[in-house]
Design a protein around this motif. Structure first.
Motif, PDB file in Angstrom:
ATOM      1  N   TYR A 186       4.645   0.087  -7.227  1.00  0.00           N
ATOM      2  CA  TYR A 186       5.812  -0.062  -8.104  1.00  0.00           C
ATOM      3  C   TYR A 186       7.013  -0.209  -7.183  1.00  0.00           C
ATOM      4  O   TYR A 186       7.289   0.683  -6.374  1.00  0.00           O
ATOM      5  N   SER A 207       8.483  13.510  -5.582  1.00  0.00           N
ATOM      6  CA  SER A 207       9.143  13.271  -6.872  1.00  0.00           C
ATOM      7  C   SER A 207       8.099  12.979  -7.954  1.00  0.00           C
ATOM      8  O   SER A 207       8.318  13.293  -9.118  1.00  0.00           O
ATOM      9  N   SER A 262      11.108  10.033 -12.684  1.00  0.00           N
ATOM     10  CA  SER A 262      10.837   9.250 -11.473  1.00  0.00           C
ATOM     11  C   SER A 262       9.702   8.287 -11.821  1.00  0.00           C
ATOM     12  O   SER A 262       8.709   8.702 -12.434  1.00  0.00           O
ATOM     13  N   GLY A 263       9.860   7.029 -11.454  1.00  0.00           N
ATOM     14  CA  GLY A 263       8.864   6.023 -11.845  1.00  0.00           C
ATOM     15  C   GLY A 263       7.444   6.443 -11.498  1.00  0.00           C
ATOM     16  O   GLY A 263       6.538   6.438 -12.343  1.00  0.00           O
ATOM     17  N   SER A 264       7.249   6.857 -10.244  1.00  0.00           N
ATOM     18  CA  SER A 264       5.888   7.158  -9.808  1.00  0.00           C
ATOM     19  C   SER A 264       5.303   8.384 -10.536  1.00  0.00           C
ATOM     20  O   SER A 264       4.080   8.544 -10.581  1.00  0.00           O
ATOM     21  N   ARG A 298       2.496   8.054 -13.321  1.00  0.00           N
ATOM     22  CA  ARG A 298       1.063   7.986 -13.010  1.00  0.00           C
ATOM     23  C   ARG A 298       0.479   9.345 -12.663  1.00  0.00           C
ATOM     24  O   ARG A 298      -0.743   9.513 -12.701  1.00  0.00           O
ATOM     25  N   SER A 308      14.114   5.657  -2.276  1.00  0.00           N
ATOM     26  CA  SER A 308      13.457   4.492  -2.867  1.00  0.00           C
ATOM     27  C   SER A 308      14.349   3.885  -3.951  1.00  0.00           C
ATOM     28  O   SER A 308      14.376   2.673  -4.143  1.00  0.00           O
TER      29      SER A 308
HETATM   30  O1  PMV Z   1       9.539   6.631  -8.360  1.00  0.00           O
HETATM   31  P1  PMV Z   1       9.688   6.702  -6.894  1.00  0.00           P
HETATM   32  O2  PMV Z   1      11.095   6.777  -6.456  1.00  0.00           O
HETATM   33  O3  PMV Z   1       8.827   7.803  -6.310  1.00  0.00           O
HETATM   34  O4  PMV Z   1       9.160   5.296  -6.300  1.00  0.00           O
HETATM   35  C1  PMV Z   1       8.094   5.218  -5.422  1.00  0.00           C
HETATM   36  C2  PMV Z   1       7.791   3.854  -4.943  1.00  0.00           C
HETATM   37  C3  PMV Z   1       6.604   3.763  -3.988  1.00  0.00           C
HETATM   38  O5  PMV Z   1       6.096   5.042  -3.679  1.00  0.00           O
HETATM   39  C4  PMV Z   1       7.049   3.098  -2.695  1.00  0.00           C
HETATM   40  C5  PMV Z   1       5.494   2.912  -4.601  1.00  0.00           C
HETATM   41  C6  PMV Z   1       4.692   3.534  -5.698  1.00  0.00           C
HETATM   42  O6  PMV Z   1       4.187   2.763  -6.542  1.00  0.00           O
HETATM   43  O7  PMV Z   1       4.521   4.764  -5.737  1.00  0.00           O
END
Ligand code: PMV
Length: 324
Positions: free
Chosen positions: A17, A106, A138-140, A143, A187
């Motif tokens: 992502y 995060s 947080s986007g990740s 999942r 990020s």
């Molecule tokens: O949501 P964040 O800020 O943790 O974005 C993470 C982005 C990456 O770790 C680089 C890719 C991913 O899909 O986790």
């Protein structure tokens, strides 16, 4: 209930992502796929307390203020909006992994907070709605609600952007921490700069959509070779798009590239292993379970190695065993 405690684990993306279509709703540019890990958990308790002047946040026993507290409060506001309960809360959190383990805390942090806060404020969310809620932190984290392999559907709106489990062959990851100290550009900021200044931003989005479709096929076919190749290519494409920012951002260090070289050398010796790296210098090798030990031994010269496997989704835990 006025108090709840939850645990969640970080995840490592095989299709990354990188970029937001809607920063307010945290809708991603593309879908992504990751494995939730079985190490480096975050455990978080949320206690509603009408006597607090505002939210309070403790991480590993220390009070946290400033931006990190504001982020927690903004997230709790979403939960309060849904529940209709306005009370502030005390949030206590513990990260198991060394904080600079090179794994997104995060993701585990907001996944654990989503579950603990939703329970403490009396909401009963199914895994899909919990994943949608975690996404706002947080986007990740979207999942990390899901055990094992997870696909995050980009979706078109708040309703359709969530993660769910994907069947896939069992794999291991060998985390190689080459640099635990480096201060990184967040990020969030790097994604923004990539969208605004990298000429490869659009190409990244297009190729990632194709990579995700191919990865889902490879998972379904239990084709480890194809999964590994797609993952390595996708990670290097993400770093290529980031390198092309103005001003440039470079997460990979010479030591990181040495790990990618060592991974290629292992492949040439007949051990099937592939590499990936998030927004940092540390590299993660992807191997079959039966090869994991050999890979870990071979990469130990390059940094601190930890072998990880597929882990559980976010779960409620007993406060007494949480040791916060
Ligand atoms: O949501 P964040 O800020 O943790 O974005 C993470 C982005 C990456 O770790 C680089 C890719 C991913 O899909 O986790």
């Amino acid at each position: 209930m006025t108090k709840a405690t939850a645990r969640a684990y970080p995840n490592m993306a095989l299709v990354k992502y990188w970029g937001k279509r809607d920063p307010e709703l945290m809708l991603p540019l593309t879908g992504s796929l990751s494995m939730t890990l079985d190490r480096f958990a975050t455990t978080t308790s949320v206690t509603r307390d009408p006597d607090l002047g505002g939210d309070a946040f403790q991480l590993n026993g220390e009070p946290v203020t400033g931006d990190a507290l504001r982020r927690v409060t903004r997230f709790l506001d979403l939960v309060r909006e849904r529940s209709g309960i306005r009370e502030p809360a005390l949030v206590r959190s513990r990260n198991d992994g060394p904080t600079a383990a090179g794994l997104a805390s995060s993701a585990s942090g907001f996944a654990a907070l989503a579950l603990a806060a939703s329970k403490a404020y009396g909401l009963s969310l199914d895994p899909r709605d919990l994943s949608r809620l975690a996404r706002r932190g947080s986007g990740s984290a979207t999942r990390s609600i899901v055990p094992g392999m997870a696909v995050w559907h980009a979706g078109e709106d708040d309703e359709s952007s969530f993660a769910e489990p994907v069947g896939a062959p069992e794999i291991r990851m060998i985390v190689v921490v080459v640099d635990a100290a480096r201060k990184e550009i967040s990020s969030r900021e790097a994604m923004r700069r990539t969208a605004l200044t990298s000429p490869y931003h659009r190409a990244w989005a297009e190729s990632t959509e194709q990579s995700l479709a191919a990865m889902l096929e490879a998972c379904r076919d239990e084709d480890f070779t194809r999964m590994g190749r797609i993952a390595e290519t996708n990670a290097l494409r993400m770093h290529a798009a980031i390198l092309a920012c103005d001003p440039p951002i470079r997460y990979l260090e010479p030591k990181s590239l040495e790990v990618f070289d060592a991974i290629r050398a292992l492949r040439e010796q007949g051990v099937e292993v592939y590499g990936t790296a998030d927004a940092g210098a540390n590299v993660v090798a992807i191997a079959r379970p039966e090869d994991a030990r050999r890979v870990a031994e071979a990469l130990a010269d390059h940094g601190t190695v930890t072998e990880v496997g597929p882990g559980p989704g976010a779960e409620l835990v007993d406060e007494a065993e949480a040791d916060l």
